[in-house]
Design an enzyme around this catalytic site. Structure first.
Site, PDB file in Angstrom:
ATOM      1  N   GLU A 112      -5.333  -5.028  10.593  1.00  0.00           N
ATOM      2  CA  GLU A 112      -4.347  -3.963  10.780  1.00  0.00           C
ATOM      3  C   GLU A 112      -4.674  -3.199  12.060  1.00  0.00           C
ATOM      4  OE1 GLU A 112      -2.370  -2.812   6.842  1.00  0.00           O
ATOM      5  OE2 GLU A 112      -4.200  -1.650   6.976  1.00  0.00           O
ATOM      6  N   GLU A 151      -6.974   4.573   7.599  1.00  0.00           N
ATOM      7  CA  GLU A 151      -6.881   6.018   7.280  1.00  0.00           C
ATOM      8  C   GLU A 151      -8.169   6.498   6.608  1.00  0.00           C
ATOM      9  OE1 GLU A 151      -3.117   5.666   5.249  1.00  0.00           O
ATOM     10  OE2 GLU A 151      -2.222   5.158   7.179  1.00  0.00           O
ATOM     11  N   GLY A 161       2.170   2.506  10.728  1.00  0.00           N
ATOM     12  CA  GLY A 161       3.079   3.629  10.541  1.00  0.00           C
ATOM     13  C   GLY A 161       3.723   4.112  11.833  1.00  0.00           C
ATOM     14  N   LYS A 183       0.080   4.214  -0.406  1.00  0.00           N
ATOM     15  CA  LYS A 183      -0.628   5.403   0.100  1.00  0.00           C
ATOM     16  C   LYS A 183      -0.420   6.580  -0.865  1.00  0.00           C
ATOM     17  CE  LYS A 183      -0.249   3.409   4.644  1.00  0.00           C
ATOM     18  NZ  LYS A 183      -0.200   3.567   6.091  1.00  0.00           N
ATOM     19  N   ASN A 210       0.865  -1.171   0.000  1.00  0.00           N
ATOM     20  CA  ASN A 210       0.000   0.000   0.000  1.00  0.00           C
ATOM     21  C   ASN A 210       0.909   1.231   0.000  1.00  0.00           C
ATOM     22  OD1 ASN A 210      -1.828   2.022   0.473  1.00  0.00           O
ATOM     23  ND2 ASN A 210      -2.347   1.387   2.564  1.00  0.00           N
ATOM     24  N   HIS A 228      -9.468   0.867   4.770  1.00  0.00           N
ATOM     25  CA  HIS A 228      -8.190   1.103   5.451  1.00  0.00           C
ATOM     26  C   HIS A 228      -8.434   2.059   6.622  1.00  0.00           C
ATOM     27  CE1 HIS A 228      -4.182   2.609   6.298  1.00  0.00           C
ATOM     28  NE2 HIS A 228      -3.745   1.468   5.792  1.00  0.00           N
ATOM     29  N   SER A 288       3.383  -1.742  10.473  1.00  0.00           N
ATOM     30  CA  SER A 288       4.827  -1.707  10.757  1.00  0.00           C
ATOM     31  C   SER A 288       5.522  -3.039  10.501  1.00  0.00           C
ATOM     32  CB  SER A 288       5.084  -1.220  12.183  1.00  0.00           C
ATOM     33  OG  SER A 288       4.611   0.116  12.338  1.00  0.00           O
TER      34      SER A 288
HETATM   35  P1  PGA Z   1       2.716   0.493   7.657  1.00  0.00           P
HETATM   36  O1  PGA Z   1       1.272   0.630   6.978  1.00  0.00           O
HETATM   37  O2  PGA Z   1       3.334  -0.785   7.120  1.00  0.00           O
HETATM   38  O3  PGA Z   1       3.464   1.719   7.216  1.00  0.00           O
HETATM   39  O4  PGA Z   1       2.506   0.443   9.115  1.00  0.00           O
HETATM   40  C1  PGA Z   1       0.452  -0.493   6.786  1.00  0.00           C
HETATM   41  C2  PGA Z   1      -0.833  -0.032   6.158  1.00  0.00           C
HETATM   42  O5  PGA Z   1      -1.258   1.105   6.426  1.00  0.00           O
HETATM   43  O6  PGA Z   1      -1.462  -0.771   5.396  1.00  0.00           O
END
Ligand code: PGA
Length: 256
Positions: free
Chosen positions: A168, A98, A174, A11, A9, A96, A214
């Site tokens: 997640e 976000e 993140g 983003k 992803n 997601h 992460s």
């Molecule tokens: P990250 O994001 O690996 O940067 O923690 C995962 C995601 O948002 O799908």
């Protein structure tokens, strides 16, 4: 059908030329799995989808990061599943964290997005996961159950078979705070139990459940060693081809 999946992803990162270069680096370093059990799904910004070429023979596919619940019409700024499909996407990330937290997307909208994806031939990658406070209060199972119930369980068994679930935990996305392998296994196994309760054991065992939050080359081995973790949805580490490919090695070596 249950597969081992490494999904990226990106983003809202990369210009078109940077994205193309990153995609080509991943593609040239990706080792096709002869059995077809390991696949790679790249979700770039939607503006890049028509520039990059998925390669199903190598097991590399593309995804949108979001889609509208509508197929077309006066919805300025929205991108529909029809459009994603028309530029080569086979998958779409839905729900997601976000999208849930920054854009206020609720399960009843996500349910319609799941329907739009399936109606238009895209496989949904449906994200679920609790926030930090919800885990601290011990509510992670109820939260995830609700997200699955309200966003997915209206689907027929046949359509549910097209869904990939991504667990997640929001506190791990993140932040560098990965779930421990035990926490991941516990939640993935719980997700399978809830699927079994709503469909049946065969369907639960046939669903791919990915971990996200992460995940990086240092922790991927331990996360993927869990029997109910079928792969990962990778954010930050997917922007570095070498890291993403290293995570892929962890996944392929975890396949019995
Ligand atoms: P990250 O994001 O690996 O940067 O923690 C995962 C995601 O948002 O799908």
């Amino acid at each position: 059908m249950r597969k081992n999946i490494l999904a990226a992803n990106w983003k809202m990162n990369t210009s078109a030329s940077e994205g193309l270069a990153l995609f080509n680096e991943v593609k040239s370093g990706w080792n096709a799995d002869p059995g077809g059990n390991l696949i790679c799904i790249i979700a770039p910004p939607s503006t890049h989808l028509s520039l990059i070429n998925a390669d199903s023979e190598k097991g590399i596919y593309c995804a949108g990061q979001n889609c509208s619940d509508q197929d077309n019409g006066a919805y300025t700024g929205e991108i529909s599943a029809v459009m994603l499909k028309s530029v080569g996407a086979d998958f779409v990330i839905i729900g997601h964290s976000e999208r849930r937290s920054i854009f206020g997307e609720k399960n009843n909208l996500l349910k319609r997005k799941v329907d739009a994806a399936i109606r238009n031939g895209l496989f949904p990658i449906y994200c679920c996961g609790e926030q930090q406070g919800e885990r601290e209060d011990g509510n992670q199972e109820d939260v995830v159950r609700g997200q699955l119930q309200e966003g997915l369980f209206h689907l027929s068994a046949e359509d549910f078979g097209k869904v990939i679930v991504a667990y997640e935990p929001v506190w791990a996305i993140g932040t560098g705070m990965t779930a421990t392998p035990e926490q991941a296994q516990e939640m993935h196994s719980f997700i399978r139990t809830v699927i079994e309760e709503n469909y049946n054991k065969e369907i639960a065992m046939d669903t791919s459940v990915l971990y996200g939050g992460s995940c990086n080359p240092a922790n991927a081995n331990d996360l993927f060693a869990n029997e109910d973790v079928d792969g990962g949805l990778i954010g930050g580490a997917s922007l570095i081809a070498g890291d993403f490919l290293q995570i892929a090695k962890s996944l392929s070596s975890s396949i019995p």
